[in-house]
Write an enzyme that holds these catalytic residues in place. Structure first.
Site, PDB file in Angstrom:
ATOM      1  N   GLU A 168      17.273  15.091   8.576  1.00  0.00           N
ATOM      2  CA  GLU A 168      16.173  15.518   7.718  1.00  0.00           C
ATOM      3  C   GLU A 168      16.264  17.024   7.468  1.00  0.00           C
ATOM      4  O   GLU A 168      16.993  17.747   8.149  1.00  0.00           O
ATOM      5  CB  GLU A 168      14.837  15.195   8.387  1.00  0.00           C
ATOM      6  CG  GLU A 168      14.628  13.727   8.709  1.00  0.00           C
ATOM      7  CD  GLU A 168      14.410  12.878   7.470  1.00  0.00           C
ATOM      8  OE1 GLU A 168      14.080  13.450   6.412  1.00  0.00           O
ATOM      9  OE2 GLU A 168      14.574  11.646   7.560  1.00  0.00           O
ATOM     10  N   ALA A 173       0.840  -1.198   0.000  1.00  0.00           N
ATOM     11  CA  ALA A 173       0.000   0.000   0.000  1.00  0.00           C
ATOM     12  C   ALA A 173       0.875   1.248   0.000  1.00  0.00           C
ATOM     13  O   ALA A 173       1.766   1.385   0.838  1.00  0.00           O
ATOM     14  CB  ALA A 173      -0.928   0.008   1.210  1.00  0.00           C
ATOM     15  N   ASP A 204      12.722  12.163  19.100  1.00  0.00           N
ATOM     16  CA  ASP A 204      12.890  10.791  18.624  1.00  0.00           C
ATOM     17  C   ASP A 204      13.438   9.906  19.737  1.00  0.00           C
ATOM     18  O   ASP A 204      12.925   8.808  19.992  1.00  0.00           O
ATOM     19  CB  ASP A 204      13.831  10.793  17.414  1.00  0.00           C
ATOM     20  CG  ASP A 204      14.187   9.403  16.929  1.00  0.00           C
ATOM     21  OD1 ASP A 204      13.441   8.861  16.099  1.00  0.00           O
ATOM     22  OD2 ASP A 204      15.213   8.850  17.374  1.00  0.00           O
ATOM     23  N   VAL A 254      13.140   0.646  17.662  1.00  0.00           N
ATOM     24  CA  VAL A 254      14.240   1.185  18.460  1.00  0.00           C
ATOM     25  C   VAL A 254      15.551   0.607  17.955  1.00  0.00           C
ATOM     26  O   VAL A 254      15.712  -0.607  17.891  1.00  0.00           O
ATOM     27  CB  VAL A 254      14.089   0.837  19.960  1.00  0.00           C
ATOM     28  CG1 VAL A 254      15.269   1.384  20.752  1.00  0.00           C
ATOM     29  CG2 VAL A 254      12.777   1.376  20.512  1.00  0.00           C
ATOM     30  N   LYS A 288      11.763   6.508  21.970  1.00  0.00           N
ATOM     31  CA  LYS A 288      12.447   5.229  22.155  1.00  0.00           C
ATOM     32  C   LYS A 288      12.681   4.941  23.634  1.00  0.00           C
ATOM     33  O   LYS A 288      12.603   3.785  24.060  1.00  0.00           O
ATOM     34  CB  LYS A 288      13.759   5.246  21.377  1.00  0.00           C
ATOM     35  CG  LYS A 288      13.535   5.331  19.865  1.00  0.00           C
ATOM     36  CD  LYS A 288      14.811   5.599  19.095  1.00  0.00           C
ATOM     37  CE  LYS A 288      14.550   5.712  17.603  1.00  0.00           C
ATOM     38  NZ  LYS A 288      15.757   6.085  16.832  1.00  0.00           N
ATOM     39  N   LYS A 315       8.015   3.939  15.850  1.00  0.00           N
ATOM     40  CA  LYS A 315       8.289   4.287  17.248  1.00  0.00           C
ATOM     41  C   LYS A 315       7.287   5.284  17.802  1.00  0.00           C
ATOM     42  O   LYS A 315       6.896   5.187  18.965  1.00  0.00           O
ATOM     43  CB  LYS A 315       9.703   4.841  17.379  1.00  0.00           C
ATOM     44  CG  LYS A 315       9.985   6.045  16.505  1.00  0.00           C
ATOM     45  CD  LYS A 315      11.428   6.474  16.566  1.00  0.00           C
ATOM     46  CE  LYS A 315      11.710   7.572  15.550  1.00  0.00           C
ATOM     47  NZ  LYS A 315      11.641   7.086  14.169  1.00  0.00           N
ATOM     48  N   GLY A 366      18.872   3.346   8.523  1.00  0.00           N
ATOM     49  CA  GLY A 366      19.220   2.842   7.207  1.00  0.00           C
ATOM     50  C   GLY A 366      18.163   1.879   6.714  1.00  0.00           C
ATOM     51  O   GLY A 366      17.660   1.048   7.476  1.00  0.00           O
TER      52      GLY A 366
END
Length: 436
Positions: A191, A46, A202, A133, A206, A106, A309
């Site tokens: 980013e 999707a 972020d 994580v 976690k 996450k 990655g």
């Protein structure tokens, strides 16, 4: 040739991770079947736009914009869309249809984990999230399964590759935060909007996940203390290097006892801290991640590797998928999450830590005595003090290391120092973690 039954797999999202998961499923289907005893059949992917360019060229007939219909025809749903909605709704729909779910989301697990786990437990489905994580690092299953019979006391984690790259570059090259961030952006580690990384958001998500698992307690994301690296300066990093420390953004989860009541609780927090260069976490360079676990019986354990990655994170996703597929072959309900300890999440002022405080003061008699009184008044003991004098300005720089004290007492000490007439400025305050 062995004939295997098929397990139908639906994939939601074909970004950097999703496209690699699809590729690996298609390329290694025979090998995976031999491991599982069943064939993983990718029934569809999707996506928002079937014509969008992707890291991996996927068979067009697998692409669809109709996620809900795709879910209904699947035994296992892999959610790699990211964000809260529509991911939450689609995951609940998948569980409600009887499918197991693998996710690397996450934000979703940190914000809505209890709701999703309860829904899965109600129908006997499995919800797995190793990729949420640490990218490729196996940490969720070790905490949930391997250490289930042990008592985890503390976790120190470098769980954000972008901030680790930035701080490592500042340490090794002397770059400013701005220059190191620019390099991280150029290399694709950061980013265009790096707020989630450098602001600590972020890592906080976690930390909430790790603390919930390690202490068998629901730790809401809003109860995680969060500080990012935006105020870390090149001068702080250089001073740390000279003193034998390195600055790392740490996610810290630990059991603590409330000093007033003696009640056991947990703390989850994220902030930049000084780590001794002798500590294993100090050797984590570049965009890598590492999680250092301290358990009562197992002792210190460290999990290290690529924290992000596409293909690396896909490894964690496929690990969850294979485990779920094996359960389909042998039967039985999914593994439920354990939050039965229900320990209270204590605020940061209840923790015990050490500070390294840098002050700019006037170079005149009585200053050290005044500062010593401030520490004594708040019950904080000084472990070491280093003074340098600038003859031109007539000011002195004091670098003060404290013994362990409560966060509340240390914070009050810093506030009193800032208000003291002998202090020109509080140049730097960093906590010290990982010291023996």
């Amino acid at each position: 040739m062995i004939e295997y039954r098929s397990i139908r797999v639906a994939l939601l999202g074909a970004g950097s991770v999703g496209s690699q998961v699809a590729r690996l499923l298609l390329e290694h289907c025979d090998e995976l079947a031999q491991r599982i005893g069943a064939r993983l059949e990718l029934v569809g992917v999707a996506v928002r736009d079937v014509d969008a360019r992707r890291d991996v060229e996927l068979p067009r007939e697998l692409l669809t914009t109709d996620a809900e219909t795709l879910i209904l025809g699947a035994d296992v749903v892999i959610e790699l869309m990211g964000g809260i909605e529509p991911a939450r709704t689609l995951v609940l729909q998948a569980i409600g249809s009887g499918a197991d779910v693998v996710t690397g989301n996450k934000a979703l697990i940190a914000a809505h984990g209890p709701e999703l786990f309860a829904a899965a437990e109600q129908v006997g489905a499995q919800l797995s999230y190793e990729a949420a994580v640490g990218g490729a690092i196996p940490i969720i299953r070790p905490l949930r399964d391997s250490l289930a019979g042990d008592r985890v006391e503390r976790i120190l984690g470098i769980v954000n590759g972008t901030t680790n790259f930035i701080l490592d570059r500042m340490d090794t090259t002397g770059a400013s935060l701005e220059d190191a961030l620019a390099t991280a952006t150029e290399l694709g580690y950061a980013e265009a909007d790096p707020t989630a990384d450098i602001g600590g958001y972020d890592a906080a998500q976690k930390a909430a996940i790790l603390a919930s698992l390690a202490f068998h307690t629901n730790v809401p994301i809003e109860d995680v203390h969060r500080e990012g690296i935006t105020q870390v300066s090149a001068e702080q990093v250089e001073s740390a290097r000279k003193a034998g420390y390195v600055v790392k953004l740490l996610a810290i989860c630990e059991r603590i006892a409330d000093a007033a009541s003696g009640e056991e609780g947990v703390s989850a927090r994220v902030y930049p801290a000084l780590v001794p260069r002798s500590h294993p976490l100090a050797a984590v360079h570049g965009a890598n991640n590492a999680v250092f676990v301290e358990a009562a019986a197992a002792g210190p354990l460290m999990f290290y590797g690529a924290g992000a990655g596409g293909v690396q994170t896909a490894s964690a996703v496929l690990g969850d998928l294979v485990a779920i597929a094996r359960r389909h072959v042998i039967g039985g309900p999914g593994t439920a999450e354990s939050t039965h300890a229900a320990l209270p999440v204590l605020p940061i002022d209840r923790i015990t830590t050490r500070y390294a405080i840098t002050l700019e003061v006037a170079d005149e008699p009585g200053v050290l005595a005044t500062i010593a009184h401030v520490f004594a008044d708040h019950g904080v003991s000084v472990e070491q003090l280093e003074q340098t004098v600038d003859e031109v300005s007539g000011r002195a720089t004091l670098v003060i290391g404290t013994h362990e004290a409560s966060e509340g007492a240390l914070a009050q000490t810093v506030a009193a120092l800032a208000a003291s007439p002998v202090v020109v400025s509080v140049a730097s305050v960093l906590r010290v973690e990982g010291a023996q």
